[in-house]
Each structure stands twice: as structure tokens, then as C-alpha cells.
Design a protein around this motif. Structure first.
Motif, PDB file in Angstrom:
ATOM      1  N   LEU A  27       0.824  -1.211   0.000  1.00 46.47           N
ATOM      2  CA  LEU A  27       0.000   0.000   0.000  1.00 46.47           C
ATOM      3  C   LEU A  27       0.854   1.256   0.000  1.00 46.47           C
ATOM      4  CD1 LEU A  27      -2.772  -1.084   2.550  1.00 46.47           C
ATOM      5  CD2 LEU A  27      -3.093  -0.666   0.107  1.00 46.47           C
ATOM      6  N   PHE A  28       1.977   1.215   0.724  1.00 49.89           N
ATOM      7  CA  PHE A  28       2.861   2.387   0.777  1.00 49.89           C
ATOM      8  C   PHE A  28       3.353   2.749  -0.619  1.00 49.89           C
ATOM      9  CE2 PHE A  28       7.150   4.141   0.810  1.00 49.89           C
ATOM     10  CZ  PHE A  28       6.963   5.281   1.589  1.00 49.89           C
ATOM     11  N   TRP A  29       3.889   1.790  -1.355  1.00 46.53           N
ATOM     12  CA  TRP A  29       4.422   2.076  -2.688  1.00 46.53           C
ATOM     13  C   TRP A  29       3.311   2.415  -3.670  1.00 46.53           C
ATOM     14  CZ3 TRP A  29       9.124   3.482  -2.936  1.00 46.53           C
ATOM     15  CH2 TRP A  29      10.078   2.962  -2.057  1.00 46.53           C
ATOM     16  N   MET A  30       2.152   1.792  -3.506  1.00 47.31           N
ATOM     17  CA  MET A  30       1.028   2.095  -4.383  1.00 47.31           C
ATOM     18  C   MET A  30       0.561   3.538  -4.183  1.00 47.31           C
ATOM     19  SD  MET A  30      -2.716   0.258  -4.686  1.00 47.31           S
ATOM     20  CE  MET A  30      -3.384   1.024  -3.198  1.00 47.31           C
ATOM     21  N   PHE A  31       0.359   3.934  -2.921  1.00 45.73           N
ATOM     22  CA  PHE A  31      -0.125   5.288  -2.651  1.00 45.73           C
ATOM     23  C   PHE A  31       0.941   6.345  -2.918  1.00 45.73           C
ATOM     24  CE2 PHE A  31      -3.422   3.146   0.034  1.00 45.73           C
ATOM     25  CZ  PHE A  31      -4.522   3.632  -0.668  1.00 45.73           C
ATOM     26  N   LEU A  32       2.201   6.016  -2.689  1.00 41.79           N
ATOM     27  CA  LEU A  32       3.271   6.954  -3.012  1.00 41.79           C
ATOM     28  C   LEU A  32       3.305   7.219  -4.510  1.00 41.79           C
ATOM     29  CD1 LEU A  32       5.738   8.642  -2.230  1.00 41.79           C
ATOM     30  CD2 LEU A  32       7.138   6.565  -2.455  1.00 41.79           C
ATOM     31  N   SER A  33       3.182   6.154  -5.307  1.00 43.27           N
ATOM     32  CA  SER A  33       3.162   6.316  -6.763  1.00 43.27           C
ATOM     33  C   SER A  33       1.970   7.154  -7.210  1.00 43.27           C
ATOM     34  CB  SER A  33       3.114   4.933  -7.444  1.00 43.27           C
ATOM     35  OG  SER A  33       4.202   4.149  -7.066  1.00 43.27           O
ATOM     36  N   MET A  34       0.804   6.864  -6.646  1.00 40.89           N
ATOM     37  CA  MET A  34      -0.409   7.606  -7.009  1.00 40.89           C
ATOM     38  C   MET A  34      -0.292   9.069  -6.594  1.00 40.89           C
ATOM     39  SD  MET A  34      -3.218   4.695  -5.958  1.00 40.89           S
ATOM     40  CE  MET A  34      -4.681   5.536  -6.546  1.00 40.89           C
ATOM     41  N   TYR A  35       0.307   9.307  -5.442  1.00 38.68           N
ATOM     42  CA  TYR A  35       0.481  10.683  -4.964  1.00 38.68           C
ATOM     43  C   TYR A  35       1.407  11.464  -5.889  1.00 38.68           C
ATOM     44  CZ  TYR A  35       1.723  14.611  -1.930  1.00 38.68           C
ATOM     45  OH  TYR A  35       1.935  15.877  -1.419  1.00 38.68           O
ATOM     46  N   LEU A  36       2.526  10.850  -6.277  1.00 39.46           N
ATOM     47  CA  LEU A  36       3.480  11.533  -7.151  1.00 39.46           C
ATOM     48  C   LEU A  36       2.865  11.816  -8.519  1.00 39.46           C
ATOM     49  CD1 LEU A  36       6.774   9.604  -6.299  1.00 39.46           C
ATOM     50  CD2 LEU A  36       6.093  11.895  -5.551  1.00 39.46           C
ATOM     51  N   VAL A  37       2.119  10.851  -9.050  1.00 45.91           N
ATOM     52  CA  VAL A  37       1.439  11.050 -10.338  1.00 45.91           C
ATOM     53  C   VAL A  37       0.428  12.188 -10.228  1.00 45.91           C
ATOM     54  CG1 VAL A  37      -0.171  10.014 -11.990  1.00 45.91           C
ATOM     55  CG2 VAL A  37       1.773   8.685 -11.145  1.00 45.91           C
ATOM     56  N   THR A  38      -0.317  12.219  -9.114  1.00 45.73           N
ATOM     57  CA  THR A  38      -1.319  13.276  -8.893  1.00 45.73           C
ATOM     58  C   THR A  38      -0.660  14.641  -8.813  1.00 45.73           C
ATOM     59  OG1 THR A  38      -2.708  11.722  -7.662  1.00 45.73           O
ATOM     60  CG2 THR A  38      -3.195  14.053  -7.395  1.00 45.73           C
ATOM     61  N   VAL A  39       0.436  14.739  -8.055  1.00 47.47           N
ATOM     62  CA  VAL A  39       1.134  16.017  -7.894  1.00 47.47           C
ATOM     63  C   VAL A  39       1.695  16.494  -9.228  1.00 47.47           C
ATOM     64  CG1 VAL A  39       3.147  17.136  -6.859  1.00 47.47           C
ATOM     65  CG2 VAL A  39       1.683  15.686  -5.455  1.00 47.47           C
ATOM     66  N   VAL A  40       2.398  15.612  -9.923  1.00 44.71           N
ATOM     67  CA  VAL A  40       3.008  15.996 -11.206  1.00 44.71           C
ATOM     68  C   VAL A  40       1.938  16.391 -12.216  1.00 44.71           C
ATOM     69  CG1 VAL A  40       4.320  15.151 -13.194  1.00 44.71           C
ATOM     70  CG2 VAL A  40       5.080  14.601 -10.872  1.00 44.71           C
ATOM     71  N   GLY A  41       0.872  15.599 -12.315  1.00 45.78           N
ATOM     72  CA  GLY A  41      -0.192  15.881 -13.277  1.00 45.78           C
ATOM     73  C   GLY A  41      -0.863  17.213 -13.033  1.00 45.78           C
ATOM     74  N   ASN A  42      -1.224  17.471 -11.788  1.00 45.91           N
ATOM     75  CA  ASN A  42      -1.925  18.722 -11.474  1.00 45.91           C
ATOM     76  C   ASN A  42      -1.003  19.940 -11.532  1.00 45.91           C
ATOM     77  OD1 ASN A  42      -4.886  18.231 -10.630  1.00 45.91           O
ATOM     78  ND2 ASN A  42      -3.809  16.597  -9.562  1.00 45.91           N
ATOM     79  N   VAL A  43       0.255  19.765 -11.132  1.00 43.65           N
ATOM     80  CA  VAL A  43       1.213  20.876 -11.228  1.00 43.65           C
ATOM     81  C   VAL A  43       1.448  21.242 -12.683  1.00 43.65           C
ATOM     82  CG1 VAL A  43       3.642  21.525 -10.898  1.00 43.65           C
ATOM     83  CG2 VAL A  43       2.358  20.517  -9.010  1.00 43.65           C
ATOM     84  N   LEU A  44       1.571  20.241 -13.555  1.00 39.10           N
ATOM     85  CA  LEU A  44       1.767  20.518 -14.979  1.00 39.10           C
ATOM     86  C   LEU A  44       0.573  21.263 -15.578  1.00 39.10           C
ATOM     87  CD1 LEU A  44       3.480  17.257 -16.321  1.00 39.10           C
ATOM     88  CD2 LEU A  44       4.484  19.535 -16.109  1.00 39.10           C
ATOM     89  N   ILE A  45      -0.633  20.868 -15.181  1.00 38.12           N
ATOM     90  CA  ILE A  45      -1.831  21.572 -15.662  1.00 38.12           C
ATOM     91  C   ILE A  45      -1.797  23.031 -15.218  1.00 38.12           C
ATOM     92  CG2 ILE A  45      -4.340  21.778 -15.373  1.00 38.12           C
ATOM     93  CD1 ILE A  45      -3.764  19.515 -17.185  1.00 38.12           C
ATOM     94  N   ILE A  46      -1.476  23.273 -13.953  1.00 39.61           N
ATOM     95  CA  ILE A  46      -1.427  24.640 -13.417  1.00 39.61           C
ATOM     96  C   ILE A  46      -0.361  25.461 -14.124  1.00 39.61           C
ATOM     97  CG2 ILE A  46      -0.914  26.027 -11.359  1.00 39.61           C
ATOM     98  CD1 ILE A  46      -2.091  23.691  -9.700  1.00 39.61           C
ATOM     99  N   LEU A  47       0.845  24.894 -14.309  1.00 39.64           N
ATOM    100  CA  LEU A  47       1.940  25.623 -14.955  1.00 39.64           C
ATOM    101  C   LEU A  47       1.626  25.907 -16.420  1.00 39.64           C
ATOM    102  CD1 LEU A  47       5.057  23.785 -13.468  1.00 39.64           C
ATOM    103  CD2 LEU A  47       4.199  26.057 -12.878  1.00 39.64           C
ATOM    104  N   ALA A  48       1.065  24.916 -17.117  1.00 45.00           N
ATOM    105  CA  ALA A  48       0.733  25.104 -18.532  1.00 45.00           C
ATOM    106  C   ALA A  48      -0.268  26.236 -18.718  1.00 45.00           C
ATOM    107  CB  ALA A  48       0.182  23.810 -19.118  1.00 45.00           C
ATOM    108  N   ILE A  49      -1.284  26.263 -17.877  1.00 40.23           N
ATOM    109  CA  ILE A  49      -2.314  27.303 -17.977  1.00 40.23           C
ATOM    110  C   ILE A  49      -1.763  28.659 -17.550  1.00 40.23           C
ATOM    111  CG2 ILE A  49      -4.539  28.072 -17.036  1.00 40.23           C
ATOM    112  CD1 ILE A  49      -5.332  25.091 -16.894  1.00 40.23           C
ATOM    113  N   SER A  50      -0.934  28.672 -16.524  1.00 41.01           N
ATOM    114  CA  SER A  50      -0.397  29.928 -15.996  1.00 41.01           C
ATOM    115  C   SER A  50       0.546  30.614 -16.979  1.00 41.01           C
ATOM    116  CB  SER A  50       0.339  29.683 -14.673  1.00 41.01           C
ATOM    117  OG  SER A  50      -0.527  29.144 -13.712  1.00 41.01           O
TER     118      SER A  50
END
Length: 311
Positions: A27-50
Motif C-alpha cells: 500500500l505504501f508504494w502504491m499510494f506513493l506512486s499515485m500521490y506523485l502522479v497526482t502532484v506531477v499531473g496537477n502541477v503541470l496543468i497549473i503551470l501550462a495554464i499559468s
């Protein structure tokens, strides 16, 4: 009951999805991977739009704020869960638990209100295109976003303050990945009738009203699209709404899996549904909005290339 049993608790135990060490490592590695994907994905959306002036439109303004909300939402819950999965100490302080609850409740409400605002944006763009510039001016967009934040903050404050009046007794074990309102109410020893009543009243306003508004908006949108004579124009008009519809379906679908049931039937089996709306939905939103969106693809390409040349 004895008065000592009603003393204010100092901490809760977040036991998570499993107490098995082997399962916890997975669960640790699964949630860590999902968290990193979520952070990178949403940060890229914010930066691209900004950084891309071509995306400085109402639709992408609200999308950037939705990504920020999702980023804040997962950061409120997942890091603590990852620490618990790696640590023998599963405790979270009483204040920490209520703080997590406040942001959880507020951000879920904010997500919902922003989605309703995005539905309004699509309604005006398709059904009243000649009025779009004035109806969705920068001033109007900022006012709508401010209203969303104000209602969400108030919603979170109401339920968090009501929770401070609840007395807890017995083992303070939470078989969930974070401090969730239904679970805390099930641990209560005192009368929680007012919490239930306010939860139903405010929840109906914050969630059902925007949902009804979104349904009506899309009824009018579909009617407007069906009147378009050209098949290619119909497809283009619908494609601008498809991503939003997918996100709304995912958001409400996972939320209903958790909350559309009586409080006394709320059990550990709902953990999977909780993970869906708390972790999977914020992770999927950037993919849904960027999957077939040429504007986002172009903005991300220009942002990455621009950064590479500056480097």
C-alpha cells in the motif's frame, strides 16, 4: 456512563486499510506512486495554464483552480497516510484530526462548486455565445471563484466546530486512511443529532443544489447542440463538454458510493470507495482533461520546450 469515559481525547489511531505489514508495504508504494502522479499531473496543468497566454480563458482559469484544489486535497491526506504505513505509531492528535477533517470537508465542497461553475461556463459558451465575453468576464470569474471559496470555508468551519462539541469514548481507532466525518460520528458517545441534521441540511445545499444546476445546464447544452445543423460542429461543441462530464461523473459516482447510505451501515468495506474519491479522482482529473485536449498538449509542449531552451 462514567464521566471519565467522556473525557476529551488527545489522539486517534489511523489504522488504514490493513494492519498486515506485508500489505502495508504494498500500500505504501502504491499510494506513493499515485500521490506523485497526482502532484506531477496537477502541477503541470497549473503551470501550462499559468504560462500560456492562449489558455487565459474562463474555462482554463477554473480548470487551474480545480487542479490546485485536487493538489491541496491529496496533500492533506496522503502524506500522513504514507507516514503511518511506514511507522509503528499510527496516532494522529485530536487537533490534527480535526484540522484534516476541516480541509477534507472544505476541499470536497470546493471541488463540487468549481465543477458547477465550469458547467455554467460551458452553458454560456454554447447556449449564449454572443454574451460569453460579458457573462464570463475576468471580474465575474474572480467573483464566482471567491463565492466558491467562501461557501467552502464556511461549510468546513460549521462541521468542524460542531465536531468539537462531540464527546468520544472507548478505543479511538479509525479504520480509514484519514479522519472522515462519518467515522468520527460513529465513535461519538454524546448525542450527535445536531451534527446529522446540519450535515443533511448543508450537504443538500452544497452538493445537491450545484448538482441540480449542472444537470439543468447540460439539458440546455444538449438541446442547443442538437439544433446545430452540421455534424462536425455538433461534435466540436460536445467535445468541449466531454472532459467536464467525465470528471463530474467520476466525482459524484465515487462520492455517492461512500455517502448515499445510512450512517449505521458505514463500515470498513467503504474504504475502497473512500480511496476512489480521495486518491483516484484527483489523480485521474489531469489525464481526463488533457487526454484529447490539443490546447493543453500544445501548452505543455511549449512550456517544456521553453524551459529546456532557458536551461
Amino acid at each position: 456512563m462514567d464521566g471519565s469515559n467522556h473525557s476529551r481525547v488527545s489522539e486517534f489511531l489511523l489504522l488504514g486499510l490493513s494492519e498486515s505489514p506485508e500489505h502495508q508495504r504494498i500500500l505504501f508504494w502504491m499510494f506513493l506512486s499515485m500521490y506523485l502522479v497526482t502532484v506531477v499531473g496537477n502541477v503541470l496543468i497549473i503551470l501550462a495554464i499559468s504560462f500560456d497566454s492562449q489558455l487565459h480563458t474562463p474555462m482554463y482559469f477554473f480548470l487551474a483552480n480545480l487542479s490546485f484544489t485536487d493538489l491541496f486535497f491529496v496533500t492533506n491526506t496522503i502524506p500522513k497516510m504514507l507516514v503511518n504505513l511506514q511507522s509503528q505509531n499510527k496516532a494522529i492528535s485530536y487537533v490534527g484530526c480535526l484540522t484534516q477533517l476541516y480541509f477534507l470537508v472544505s476541499l470536497v465542497a470546493l471541488d463540487n462548486l468549481i465543477l458547477a461553475t465550469m458547467a455554467y461556463d460551458r452553458y454560456v459558451a454554447i447556449c449564449r455565445p454572443l454574451h460569453y465575453t460579458s457573462a464570463m468576464s475576468p471580474r465575474v470569474c474572480i467573483s464566482l471563484l471567491t463565492l466558491c471559496w467562501a461557501l467552502s470555508v464556511l461549510y468546513g468551519l460549521i462541521h468542524t466546530l460542531l465536531m468539537t462539541n462531540v464527546a468520544f469514548c472507548g478505543p479511538q481507532k479509525i479504520h480509514y486512511i484519514f479522519c472522515e466525518m462519518y467515522v468520527l460520528l460513529r465513535l461519538a458517545c454524546s448525542n450527535t443529532q445536531i451534527n446529522h441534521t446540519v450535515l443533511i441540511a448543508t450537504g443538500s445545499f452544497i452538493f445537491l443544489t450545484p448538482f441540480g444546476f449542472m444537470v439543468m445546464s447540460y439539458v440546455w447544452i444538449v438541446r442547443a447542440i442538437l439544433r446545430i445543423p452540421s455534424a462536425s460542429s455538433k461534435y466540436k461543441a460536445f467535445s468541449t463538454c466531454a472532459s467536464h462530464l467525465a470528471v463530474v461523473s467520476l466525482f459524484y459516482g465515487t462520492l455517492c458510493m461512500v455517502y448515499l447510505k445510512p450512517l449505521d451501515t458505514y463500515s470498513m468495506k467503504d474504504s475502497v470507495a473512500t480511496v476512489m474519491y480521495a486518491v483516484v479522482t484527483p489523480m485521474m482529473n489531469p489525464f481526463i482533461y488533457s487526454l484529447r485536449n490539443k490546447d493543453i498538449h500544445g501548452a505543455l509542449g511549449r512550456f517544456v520546450i521553453g524551459k529546456s531552451f532557458r536551461g
